[in-house]
Design a protein around this motif. Structure first.
Motif, PDB file in Angstrom:
ATOM      1  N   PRO A 189       0.821  -1.212   0.000  1.00 28.19           N
ATOM      2  CA  PRO A 189       0.000   0.000   0.000  1.00 28.19           C
ATOM      3  C   PRO A 189       0.858   1.267   0.000  1.00 28.19           C
ATOM      4  O   PRO A 189       1.829   1.379   0.753  1.00 28.19           O
ATOM      5  N   GLY A 190       0.492   2.199  -0.871  1.00 29.19           N
ATOM      6  CA  GLY A 190       1.194   3.468  -0.941  1.00 29.19           C
ATOM      7  C   GLY A 190       2.440   3.469  -1.796  1.00 29.19           C
ATOM      8  O   GLY A 190       3.053   4.523  -2.005  1.00 29.19           O
ATOM      9  N   ASP A 191       2.858   2.301  -2.323  1.00 27.12           N
ATOM     10  CA  ASP A 191       4.038   2.246  -3.187  1.00 27.12           C
ATOM     11  C   ASP A 191       3.782   2.970  -4.508  1.00 27.12           C
ATOM     12  O   ASP A 191       2.634   3.125  -4.946  1.00 27.12           O
ATOM     13  N   HIS A 192       4.880   3.367  -5.140  1.00 24.65           N
ATOM     14  CA  HIS A 192       4.836   3.939  -6.481  1.00 24.65           C
ATOM     15  C   HIS A 192       5.477   2.942  -7.443  1.00 24.65           C
ATOM     16  O   HIS A 192       6.532   2.361  -7.153  1.00 24.65           O
ATOM     17  N   ARG A 213      -1.257  -4.146 -16.788  1.00 22.83           N
ATOM     18  CA  ARG A 213      -2.090  -2.947 -16.569  1.00 22.83           C
ATOM     19  C   ARG A 213      -3.248  -3.229 -15.604  1.00 22.83           C
ATOM     20  O   ARG A 213      -3.519  -2.425 -14.688  1.00 22.83           O
ATOM     21  N   ARG A 214      -3.920  -4.324 -15.781  1.00 18.35           N
ATOM     22  CA  ARG A 214      -5.098  -4.581 -14.946  1.00 18.35           C
ATOM     23  C   ARG A 214      -4.747  -4.846 -13.481  1.00 18.35           C
ATOM     24  O   ARG A 214      -5.423  -4.303 -12.585  1.00 18.35           O
ATOM     25  N   PRO A 215      -3.722  -5.651 -13.165  1.00 11.13           N
ATOM     26  CA  PRO A 215      -3.345  -5.774 -11.750  1.00 11.13           C
ATOM     27  C   PRO A 215      -2.931  -4.437 -11.134  1.00 11.13           C
ATOM     28  O   PRO A 215      -3.265  -4.156  -9.979  1.00 11.13           O
ATOM     29  N   LEU A 216      -2.221  -3.602 -11.909  1.00 12.39           N
ATOM     30  CA  LEU A 216      -1.823  -2.303 -11.373  1.00 12.39           C
ATOM     31  C   LEU A 216      -3.034  -1.410 -11.116  1.00 12.39           C
ATOM     32  O   LEU A 216      -3.109  -0.731 -10.074  1.00 12.39           O
ATOM     33  N   GLU A 217      -3.989  -1.410 -12.045  1.00 14.84           N
ATOM     34  CA  GLU A 217      -5.183  -0.598 -11.843  1.00 14.84           C
ATOM     35  C   GLU A 217      -5.993  -1.111 -10.654  1.00 14.84           C
ATOM     36  O   GLU A 217      -6.581  -0.324  -9.901  1.00 14.84           O
ATOM     37  N   TYR A 218      -6.008  -2.429 -10.467  1.00 12.54           N
ATOM     38  CA  TYR A 218      -6.693  -3.009  -9.302  1.00 12.54           C
ATOM     39  C   TYR A 218      -6.030  -2.534  -8.013  1.00 12.54           C
ATOM     40  O   TYR A 218      -6.720  -2.133  -7.052  1.00 12.54           O
ATOM     41  N   LEU A 219      -4.692  -2.532  -7.974  1.00 12.91           N
ATOM     42  CA  LEU A 219      -3.988  -2.104  -6.767  1.00 12.91           C
ATOM     43  C   LEU A 219      -4.133  -0.600  -6.536  1.00 12.91           C
ATOM     44  O   LEU A 219      -4.155  -0.143  -5.390  1.00 12.91           O
ATOM     45  N   LYS A 220      -4.255   0.167  -7.615  1.00 15.69           N
ATOM     46  CA  LYS A 220      -4.501   1.602  -7.455  1.00 15.69           C
ATOM     47  C   LYS A 220      -5.806   1.831  -6.698  1.00 15.69           C
ATOM     48  O   LYS A 220      -5.875   2.652  -5.777  1.00 15.69           O
ATOM     49  N   GLN A 221      -6.823   1.084  -7.067  1.00 15.00           N
ATOM     50  CA  GLN A 221      -8.143   1.300  -6.486  1.00 15.00           C
ATOM     51  C   GLN A 221      -8.291   0.642  -5.125  1.00 15.00           C
ATOM     52  O   GLN A 221      -9.016   1.140  -4.270  1.00 15.00           O
ATOM     53  N   SER A 222      -7.601  -0.486  -4.908  1.00 17.62           N
ATOM     54  CA  SER A 222      -7.836  -1.255  -3.683  1.00 17.62           C
ATOM     55  C   SER A 222      -6.910  -0.855  -2.533  1.00 17.62           C
ATOM     56  O   SER A 222      -7.341  -0.843  -1.369  1.00 17.62           O
ATOM     57  N   ILE A 223      -5.637  -0.524  -2.825  1.00 19.80           N
ATOM     58  CA  ILE A 223      -4.712  -0.233  -1.717  1.00 19.80           C
ATOM     59  C   ILE A 223      -3.936   1.070  -1.923  1.00 19.80           C
ATOM     60  O   ILE A 223      -2.966   1.338  -1.219  1.00 19.80           O
ATOM     61  N   GLY A 224      -4.348   1.879  -2.885  1.00 20.32           N
ATOM     62  CA  GLY A 224      -3.747   3.194  -3.033  1.00 20.32           C
ATOM     63  C   GLY A 224      -2.368   3.218  -3.658  1.00 20.32           C
ATOM     64  O   GLY A 224      -1.591   4.155  -3.413  1.00 20.32           O
ATOM     65  N   ARG A 282       0.316   4.016  -6.431  1.00 26.00           N
ATOM     66  CA  ARG A 282       0.428   5.049  -7.447  1.00 26.00           C
ATOM     67  C   ARG A 282       1.257   4.521  -8.604  1.00 26.00           C
ATOM     68  O   ARG A 282       2.289   3.877  -8.381  1.00 26.00           O
ATOM     69  N   VAL A 283       0.827   4.805  -9.830  1.00 31.77           N
ATOM     70  CA  VAL A 283       1.478   4.256 -11.013  1.00 31.77           C
ATOM     71  C   VAL A 283       1.784   5.369 -12.004  1.00 31.77           C
ATOM     72  O   VAL A 283       0.919   6.213 -12.278  1.00 31.77           O
ATOM     73  N   SER A 284       3.009   5.352 -12.545  1.00 30.99           N
ATOM     74  CA  SER A 284       3.389   6.248 -13.643  1.00 30.99           C
ATOM     75  C   SER A 284       3.592   5.406 -14.888  1.00 30.99           C
ATOM     76  O   SER A 284       4.409   4.465 -14.880  1.00 30.99           O
ATOM     77  N   TYR A 285       2.835   5.708 -15.946  1.00 30.60           N
ATOM     78  CA  TYR A 285       2.962   4.990 -17.213  1.00 30.60           C
ATOM     79  C   TYR A 285       3.784   5.833 -18.187  1.00 30.60           C
ATOM     80  O   TYR A 285       3.457   6.988 -18.457  1.00 30.60           O
ATOM     81  N   ILE A 286       4.834   5.233 -18.716  1.00 24.43           N
ATOM     82  CA  ILE A 286       5.730   5.915 -19.649  1.00 24.43           C
ATOM     83  C   ILE A 286       5.311   5.596 -21.071  1.00 24.43           C
ATOM     84  O   ILE A 286       5.008   4.438 -21.394  1.00 24.43           O
ATOM     85  N   GLU A 287       5.313   6.581 -21.928  1.00 25.36           N
ATOM     86  CA  GLU A 287       5.049   6.387 -23.360  1.00 25.36           C
ATOM     87  C   GLU A 287       6.388   6.233 -24.083  1.00 25.36           C
ATOM     88  O   GLU A 287       7.061   7.221 -24.379  1.00 25.36           O
ATOM     89  N   PRO A 288       6.828   4.993 -24.347  1.00 25.17           N
ATOM     90  CA  PRO A 288       8.127   4.829 -25.006  1.00 25.17           C
ATOM     91  C   PRO A 288       8.045   5.200 -26.488  1.00 25.17           C
ATOM     92  O   PRO A 288       6.973   5.150 -27.095  1.00 25.17           O
ATOM     93  N   ASP A 289       9.202   5.561 -27.057  1.00 22.26           N
ATOM     94  CA  ASP A 289       9.230   5.766 -28.496  1.00 22.26           C
ATOM     95  C   ASP A 289       9.148   4.413 -29.191  1.00 22.26           C
ATOM     96  O   ASP A 289       9.231   3.364 -28.544  1.00 22.26           O
ATOM     97  N   ALA A 290       9.012   4.405 -30.499  1.00 21.52           N
ATOM     98  CA  ALA A 290       8.723   3.173 -31.238  1.00 21.52           C
ATOM     99  C   ALA A 290       9.771   2.104 -31.031  1.00 21.52           C
ATOM    100  O   ALA A 290       9.457   0.913 -30.938  1.00 21.52           O
ATOM    101  N   ASP A 291      11.055   2.485 -30.935  1.00 19.48           N
ATOM    102  CA  ASP A 291      12.107   1.474 -30.790  1.00 19.48           C
ATOM    103  C   ASP A 291      12.584   1.311 -29.351  1.00 19.48           C
ATOM    104  O   ASP A 291      13.442   0.471 -29.064  1.00 19.48           O
TER     105      ASP A 291
END
Length: 285
Positions: free
Chosen positions: A93-96, A108-119, A121-130
């Motif tokens: 809980p509370g981890d980033h 993605r789905r386990p992370l979103e579940y943990l965001k909602q259930s135990i708070g 925090r997640v940062s999603y990076i948009e990588p370039d194509a390669d």
């Protein structure tokens, strides 16, 4: 009517490899005929042979991924299960957490579940194509409370190969865990968990490792504590009400898929002999 394999043009290897090598099919058949007993649950001949099948599969995978102790590999039904065990068993809980925006739903789905259930925090990076700038992007996204970085080795959407070794060097220096999703790379690209700084490696048996569906696994670094996702029957410490502390039993509750793992062992042997750059030019790495 028997179907003719030679009439099929199969282009779905990223989902499941096919056809399987003949030795994989034969290994499953032999296990079903002679070794379908509960490994670790008895001392009779069939149970001992079944235990040896699991040990052999772990040993082959240890060779392929350069894992010192094969018991640090826990068998799972697939990469999805392995990722769920790693994410839900490690993040508190509370981890980033830092992940890429091109991760599979199994991340993605386990992370979103943990965001909602135990708070969490997640940062999603948009990588370039390669993926060339990904290590720098990960470094920019790290925070004092970051506990885990998750990256796929190769994207099933983009086909790009991510700079895992660079990211691993960064996370090791910062004391942050690195979980690698090897769904598309296991058995195809070289993977060395120590050299690449990988703390947890989730992989399927049914893709590049050429094994049957319903097989896969999770490598967990020996000094890491990950809470088991399932609790139940094992072949060890049966006198205690808690899940065993020893590996791999801690993560393998219930009867395993022994015939499938016999096929996986045969598939990995095939890979070691025939590909991954001829097993890094006949073991010279």
């Amino acid at each position: 009517m028997e179907r003719q394999a030679d009439s099929i043009i199969y282009l779905d290897h990223a989902a499941t490899s096919w056809p399987k090598p003949p030795e994989v099919i034969e290994a499953v058949r032999e296990a079903l005929l002679h070794d379908t007993a509960n490994p670790g649950r008895g001392s009779h001949r069939m149970a001992v042979r079944a235990s040896r099948i699991l040990f052999e599969a772990r040993k082959q995978l240890g060779q392929l991924f350069r894992i010192a102790n094969p018991n640090d590999i826990a068998f799972m039904l697939n990469t999805t299960m392995a990722l769920n065990v790693a994410i839900k068993g490690f993040v508190k809980p509370g981890d980033h957490v830092v992940a890429t925006a091109v991760e599979h739903n199994s991340v993605r789905r386990p992370l979103e579940y943990l965001k909602q259930s135990i708070g969490v925090r997640v940062s999603y990076i948009e990588p370039d194509a390669d993926g060339e700038q990904l290590a720098a992007q990960v470094e920019d996204a790290l925070r004092p409370d970051t506990s885990l970085v998750i990256v796929n080795h190769s994207s099933n959407l983009l086909g790009s190969i991510m700079p895992v070794e660079q990211i691993g060097a960064l996370t090791r220096k910062r004391g942050i865990a690195l979980l690698v999703d090897a769904a598309q790379s296991a058995g195809v690209l070289p993977i060395d968990v120590e050299a690449m700084g990988i703390d947890m490696l989730a992989f399927p048996g049914h893709k590049g490792l050429l094994g049957p569906q319903g097989t896969g696994g999770l490598y967990i670094r020996p000094d890491f504590e990950v809470a088991p996702l399932m609790h139940g029957g094992t072949g060890s410490q049966s006198e205690t009400p808690e899940q065993p502390s020893i590996r791999p039993d801690r993560y393998e509750a219930g009867t395993p898929n022994t015939p499938g793992l016999a096929g996986l062992a045969a598939g990995v042997r095939h890979v070691l002999h025939e590909s991954v750059e001829k097993f890094i030019i006949e073991n010279g790495r």
